[in-house]
Design a protein around this motif. Structure first.
Motif, PDB file in Angstrom:
ATOM      1  N   GLN A 121       5.533   5.922  -0.902  1.00  0.00           N
ATOM      2  CA  GLN A 121       6.221   6.176   0.431  1.00  0.00           C
ATOM      3  C   GLN A 121       6.905   4.610   0.797  1.00  0.00           C
ATOM      4  O   GLN A 121       6.563   3.934   0.302  1.00  0.00           O
ATOM      5  CB  GLN A 121       5.199   6.239   1.508  1.00  0.00           C
ATOM      6  N   ALA A 167       0.887  -1.257   0.054  1.00  0.00           N
ATOM      7  CA  ALA A 167       0.068   0.005   0.027  1.00  0.00           C
ATOM      8  C   ALA A 167       1.070   1.254  -0.169  1.00  0.00           C
ATOM      9  O   ALA A 167       0.573   2.223  -0.766  1.00  0.00           O
ATOM     10  CB  ALA A 167      -0.825  -0.124   1.291  1.00  0.00           C
ATOM     11  N   LEU A 168       1.842   1.094   0.767  1.00  0.00           N
ATOM     12  CA  LEU A 168       2.807   2.559   0.861  1.00  0.00           C
ATOM     13  C   LEU A 168       3.526   2.609  -0.530  1.00  0.00           C
ATOM     14  O   LEU A 168       3.831   3.801  -0.655  1.00  0.00           O
ATOM     15  CB  LEU A 168       3.905   2.366   2.000  1.00  0.00           C
ATOM     16  N   GLN A 169       3.818   1.604  -1.319  1.00  0.00           N
ATOM     17  CA  GLN A 169       4.654   1.646  -2.410  1.00  0.00           C
ATOM     18  C   GLN A 169       3.829   2.459  -3.316  1.00  0.00           C
ATOM     19  O   GLN A 169       4.208   2.971  -4.330  1.00  0.00           O
ATOM     20  CB  GLN A 169       5.262   0.453  -2.872  1.00  0.00           C
ATOM     21  N   LYS A 170       2.445   2.015  -3.556  1.00  0.00           N
ATOM     22  CA  LYS A 170       1.656   2.660  -4.508  1.00  0.00           C
ATOM     23  C   LYS A 170       1.432   4.281  -4.218  1.00  0.00           C
ATOM     24  O   LYS A 170       1.084   4.998  -4.908  1.00  0.00           O
ATOM     25  CB  LYS A 170       0.029   2.005  -4.198  1.00  0.00           C
ATOM     26  N   ALA A 171       1.508   4.486  -2.873  1.00  0.00           N
ATOM     27  CA  ALA A 171       1.539   6.054  -2.476  1.00  0.00           C
ATOM     28  C   ALA A 171       2.759   6.624  -2.421  1.00  0.00           C
ATOM     29  O   ALA A 171       2.986   7.829  -2.327  1.00  0.00           O
ATOM     30  CB  ALA A 171       1.002   6.037  -1.018  1.00  0.00           C
TER      31      ALA A 171
END
Length: 875
Positions: free
Chosen positions: A609, A603-607
C-alpha cells in the motif's frame, strides 16, 4: 539460614564464610565441573532457573538444600538470574585438589570470589546484545548539584555530565542503563526514577562517592598525576566517576576493565527528549516492547556491531551543534553520490569483528584465542578497507580513514603467532602457529612423534607375543596400557612373556599389561603434552599484554570502523528509500514538503500500500491546530514531523521531498492514552502530568506535539484545559507545536492568536461510510465522524443508529441553546424501547442493474469487451 559452623564439614564451613561476605548475592560455589549452591541460595536459584532442588548433608539437624549447574554452561544461567533481578558471586577453586592435599589430607581446596555478576557489569557475548550498549551508571549529588557518570565495560566507553535531579529521568531514558548506583540512604528517593527506566538500583557507601579520595582513585586507574588532561571536571562529576570506579573494583575483584579516558558531555550539546516522549515516538523500543517496530529497527542498515551501537547513541542523542550536524550530513551526502564506494565499504565491513568487546574480554582475562583472531582479522580487514577509500573524503571520514592503518606491528605479531581458526579456550591449546616458538615446536614434535612410537611399539608387541588383537590404549586412570582378551592373557602371563609384560588390571573380558619401555615412553609423552600447554599459556599471556598495550590505537580504530559503517548505512538507506538531505540551520524554520513516517511507510510497503506524504509548515505560524476524525492519521502526522527533526539532527537524511529545520532544542510528545495504576494515576492524570512537564520546560526552540489534550474529563473541562494549554504554548513557551484536537471550537483561536493556523486531515463520505484520504491541508474539519468510525469498528447496528439519534438531538440542542438541548435529551425515548433498525438497503446502482441482465457463459470475447466499456461509461 544459620551460620553456626561448629558442627559442619570443613567444606561447608568455607561456603558459609564466603557467603557471609556476599549476603546479597547468590554464591556459585565451584566444586569440580559444577557450580553448587546451598541453603537459601539453592532454594532461590532452583526456583528461578527451574532446576532440581536436592539436599546434601545436614546442618543444625536439618537437611541442607542444594542445587547446581555445569561450569561450562554457567553463562546462560547467569543471564536468567540477572534478568530476574539477582546478583551472582562467582567463587572459583584457586588450586587443584592435589595441591590442597599437600597441606594435609583433610585440607579444603582454596576458593575465592573472583567476580560479582551484575546487570551493568556483563562482558560475555552470550550475555549481551552485540548491537546495543550495556551501561552501568552512577548518580552523585553534592550541595544540590548533580552529576551522572556511565560506563560500558564491554567496550570501555566512559562518560560523565552535570545532571540535575529533574534531568535524571530523561537522561536515564536516553542511555537505558542496566544498573544505576546511588549513595546508600538515597535509594528510596531515586528508586521510582530508576525503575521507570528499566534499570536495577544499587547502593554504595558514602566513601565511594567522596570526591577527594575519588580523584586519587581515578588518577591511579589511569596512571596519571592529574585528571586535568581529560578535562575540567567538577567535584560532583568526580564523585560520580569515583563511584563507578569503586563499584568496578568491587565487582571485578581488582581486575579492572580497560576504560577509555572519561568524556565530558554537556546537556546543551544534545536535543533533550524525556522518557514519555521517547516511548511515544518509539525511538529505540516499540510500545509493545522490543526493538521490532521502533524507528531504530526501521533505519538500521549497519553491518557491524560497533556501527549499530553508534547508530543507537546518535538516534538517542540528536546533536544541537550545527558544525557537528553539517559534518555528518556532508559525509552521508558524499556516499549517496558515490554508490559504488558505499557498496565496497559495506562489503569490506561485513568481515569486521567487534573489536571493542574482544579487547575488553582479553583485558579482563575472560577472552580466548578467538578474540585474538578476531582482532587480527579486523586489523587485516581495516587495511583492505583503507585500500578502497579514495582521496578527497569529507573531513570526518578522512580522519577516520587515517586511523584505519598503522597497526602493522601488531598485525604481523598476531599473524605469525596464531593459526587460522584457533579454539575458543586457551586451555584447549593448539592455537599457536608452527614456527612461531622454537621450544613449543620441539615439545610438540616429541608429543606427536610419541604417538607414532606407540604405534610402532604396538606392532613390536604383536610380533613378540604372536597376538594379532593386542592393542595399546590410554585412559586418564591407567595412562597407556596393553590390552588383550582373557584367552590370550594366559599366554602373556606364562613364561617367557611374563618377563616382558607386567600385569596391571583384569576386567570382565579384558586383561591389561604394561612394560618398562611403555612406562618410560608414557612419561615422555605426557610431559611433552603438558609442557606444550604450559608454553602456549605463557605465549597467550604475552600476546594478551601486547594487544592490551595497543588498546588506545585499537579503540580509535574501532571508532573509525563504526563511523564508516554508520555513514555508509545512512547513505544506503537514503538511496534505497529516496530520502533527502535536510537543511538544518540556526533559524526557527520548520518546513517539510512531502514528509513521510518512516516506520509506517515501511509497514505499508510490505502490505503493498502507498503512504500519503504531507507538508508541514511551522515557519510563518509556529503552531498548527489540527482537526479531523479518528483513524484519519493525525497521530501519524504529528509523530512523523518529530521523527524528521530527530533524524535530521542525528546527521541523517529524512523521508521527505524537502526539509528545512531550524535547530530543535527539545522535543515533547503527549500522544496516546495510558494509565499508571501502580502509582494510582488515571489516564487523565497521566495526561495532565505530562502536559504540565511540557508547559513548564519547553523553550522557544522546542518542538511540541500534543494529541487530544483534555479528552479524559468532562467536555467543557477538557475544552477549557486544551484552550488554555494552546494559549500558553503560544504566549509563554513560544515554541513550534502541532496540536491535534476534536474540540472544533478551538479553531477560533487562529483568529485571535497570530501564530496559530488551522489544518485538517481530510476524509470523504460516501453512502454513509467515511473514506480516509490521509491528506493534511489548511482549514478545519466540519465534524469528527465518530459515529461512522464506530460503525467501521463493528459496533452493533442498533448502537450506531441510536448514536446517530442522540448526536442529531445534541447538535440541534446546541444550535437552540442549552435549555432546549436538555429538553431534547429528556424527550429521547429509552434505548431499550428503541427497536433495532432494519438493515440499511443501499440504493441499487445502474451498474448493478445492468449486471443482473448479463449471462457470463453466453458472452463472446467481443461482447465481454463491449460490456466493460459500457460499464465504464456508467461509472
Amino acid at each position: 539460614m544459620s551460620t553456626n559452623k561448629s558442627n559442619v564439614t570443613p567444606m561447608m564451613a568455607q561456603f558459609l564464610e564466603i557467603k557471609a561476605e556476599h549476603p546479597d548475592a547468590l554464591l556459585f560455589y565451584r566444586m569440580g565441573d559444577f557450580y553448587e549452591m546451598f541453603f537459601d541460595d539453592a532454594v532461590a536459584a532452583a526456583e528461578a532457573l527451574d532446576i532440581a532442588l536436592t539436599k546434601r548433608g545436614k546442618h543444625d539437624g536439618e537437611d541442607i538444600p542444594m542445587c547446581g549447574v555445569p561450569h561450562h554452561a554457567a553463562e546462560g544461567y547467569f543471564l536468567t538470574l540477572i534478568r530476574k533481578g539477582f546478583r551472582v558471586a562467582v567463587c572459583e577453586q584457586m588450586e587443584s585438589p592435589a595441591e590442597a592435599k599437600k597441606r594435609g589430607y583433610k585440607s579444603v581446596v582454596k576458593r575465592e570470589v573472583v567476580r560479582l555478576v551484575t546487570p551493568g557489569t556483563l562482558t560475555e557475548d552470550s550475555l549481551l546484545d552485540a548491537r546495543r550498549h550495556n551501561f552501568l551508571a552512577a548518580y552523585a549529588v553534592i550541595r544540590d548539584q548533580g552529576a551522572l557518570a556511565w560506563v560500558d565495560i564491554s567496550t570501555g566507553a566512559f562518560h560523565v555530565m552535570p545532571c540535575s535531579g529533574a534531568q535524571l529521568g530523561p537522561e536515564l531514558a536516553r542511555l537505558t542503563p542496566r544498573e544505576v548506583i546511588v549513595v546508600d540512604g538515597s535509594d528510596t528517593h531515586w528508586a521510582e526514577t530508576v525503575s521507570e527506566n528499566g534499570a536495577t538500583l544499587t547502593t554504595l557507601g558514602a566513601s565511594a562517592f567522596d570526591s577527594t579520595s575519588g580523584e586519587k582513585r581515578l588518577c591511579s586507574l589511569y596512571k596519571v598525576g592529574s585528571l586535568d588532561a581529560f578535562g575540567g571536571f567538577s567535584r560532583v562529576e568526580i564523585s560520580a566517576m569515583s563511584a563507578v570506579a569503586e563499584y568496578l573494583d568491587i565487582t571485578q575483584r581488582g581486575n579492572l576493565p580497560l576504560l577509555r579516558p572519561p568524556v565530558q558531555e554537556g546537556q546543551s550539546a544534545a536535543m533533550q527528549i524525556d522518557g514519555a516522549t521517547r516511548r511515544s515516538l518509539e525511538l529505540t523500543q516499540a510500545m509493545a516492547g522490543g526493538k521490532q517496530g521502533s524507528l531504530l529497527h526501521c533505519i538500521d542498515r549497519t553491518v557491524t556491531a560497533g556501527g549499530a551501537r553508534l547508530l543507537e547513541r546518535r538516534l538517542s542523542s540528536p546533536s544541537c551543534a550545527l558544525p557537528v550536524i553539517h559534518a555528518r550530513l556532508d559525509c552521508v551526502e558524499y556516499l549517496t553520490k558515490n554508490t559504488q564506494l558505499t557498496a565496497d565499504i559495506r562489503d569490506q565491513l561485513r568481515q569486521v569483528h567487534d573489536l571493542d568487546r574482544a579487547l575488553s574480554r582479553l583485558a579482563l582475562d575472560r577472552g580466548g584465542p578467538r578474540d585474538m583472531a578476531a582482532i587480527r582479522n579486523t586489523l587485516g580487514q581495516a587495511d583492505r578497507l583503507a585500500q578502497v577509500i579514495p582521496a578527497g573524503l569529507p573531513d570526518t571520514l578522512a580522519t577516520a580513514a587515517r586511523d584505519l592503518t598503522g597497526h602493522d606491528d601488531l598485525l604481523d605479531l598476531l599473524d605469525n603467532a596464531l593459526i587460522a581458526e584457533p579454539p575458543l579456550l586457551s586451555r584447549d591449546g593448539g592455537f599457536i602457529a608452527p614456527g612461531y616458538d622454537a621450544e613449543l615446536d620441539e615439545v610438540r614434535k616429541l608429543r606427536d612423534e610419541g604417538r607414532s612410537v606407540i604405534a610402532a611399539m604396538q606392532a613390536q608387541f604383536i610380533e613378540l607375543s604372536g597376538i594379532a588383537s593386542l592393542k595399546i590404549k590410554h585412559n586418564n586412570v591407567l595412562g597407556y596400557f596393553i590390552e588383550t582378551t582373557a584367552t590370550h592373557a594366559e599366554k602373556m602371563l606364562a613364561a617367557p612373556l611374563n618377563e616382558t609384560f607386567i600385569h596391571r588390571q583384569t576386567t570382565a573380558n579384558q586383561v591389561r599389561f604394561t612394560t618398562v619401555e611403555l612406562s618410560e615412553i608414557e612419561t615422555r609423552i605426557l610431559n611433552a603434552g603438558g609442557r606444550a600447554l604450559e608454553i602456549e599459556k605463557r605465549l597467550y599471556s604475552s600476546l594478551t599484554q601486547a594487544i592490551v598495550a595497543q588498546s588506545g590505537p585499537l579503540g580509535t580504530l574501532a571508532r573509525s570502523l563504526a563511523e564508516f559503517d554508520l555513514t555508509a548505512a545512512l547513505a544506503h538507506l537514503a538511496v534505497a528509500e529516496n530520502w533527502v538531505r535536510p537543511t538544518v540551520d540556526d533559524s526557527r524554520a520548520f518546513a517539510i514538503s512531502g514528509g513521510r513516517h518512516p516506520v509506517v511507510e515501511a509497514a505499508l510497503q510490505k502490505a503493498g500500500q502507498p503512504f500519503i506524504a504531507n507538508d508541514c509548515g511551522l515557519t510563518e505560524a509556529p503552531i498548527w491546530l489540527l482537526t479531523g476524525p479518528n483513524m484519519a492519521g493525525k497521530s501519524t502526522f504529528l509523530r512523523q514531523n518529530a521523527l524528521l527533526a530527530i533524524l535530521a539532527q542525528m546527521g541523517g537524511f529524512v523521508p521527505a521531498a524537502a526539509a528545512h529545520i531550524g535547530i530543535v532544542s527539545q522535543i515533547f510528545s503527549r500522544v496516546g492514552a495510558s494509565d499508571d495504576l501502580a502509582r494510582g494515576r488515571s489516564t487523565f492524570m497521566v495526561e495532565m502530568v505530562e502536559t504540565a512537564a511540557i508547559l513548564n520546560q519547553a523553550d522557544d526552540r522546542a518542538l511540541v506535539i500534543l494529541d487530544e489534550i483534555g479528552r479524559g474529563t468532562a467536555t467543557y473541562d477538557g475544552l477549557s484545559i486544551a484552550w488554555a494549554t494552546l494559549e500558553h504554548l503560544h504566549d509563554v513557551n513560544r515554541c513550534r507545536a502541532l496540536f491535534a484536537t476534536h474540540y472544533h471550537e478551538m479553531s477560533a483561536l487562529s483568529n485571535k492568536l497570530d501564530g496559530v493556523e488551522n489544518a485538517t486531515v481530510t476524509v470523504k463520505e460516501w453512502d454513509g461510510d467515511v473514506i480516509f484520504l490521509h491528506e493534511v491541508k489548511r482549514g478545519t474539519a466540519d465534524r469528527s465522524y465518530g459515529v461512522q468510525v464506530a460503525r467501521l469498528a463493528g459496533l452493533p447496528p442498533a448502537v450506531v443508529a441510536r448514536a446517530k439519534v442522540v448526536l442529531e438531538a445534541l447538535e440541534q440542542g446546541e444550535r437552540s441553546g442549552g435549555t432546549a438541548q436538555k429538553a431534547l435529551i429528556d424527550d429521547l425515548p429509552l434505548f431499550s424501547a428503541t427497536p433495532a433498525p432494519a438493515p440499511v438497503q443501499a440504493k441499487e446502482s445502474k451498474v448493478e442493474a445492468r449486471l443482473k441482465d448479463v449471462l457470463p457463459d453466453e458472452l463472446t470475447p467481443k461482447d465481454a469487451l463491449a460490456l466493460i466499456y459500457e460499464l465504464r461509461g456508467m461509472v
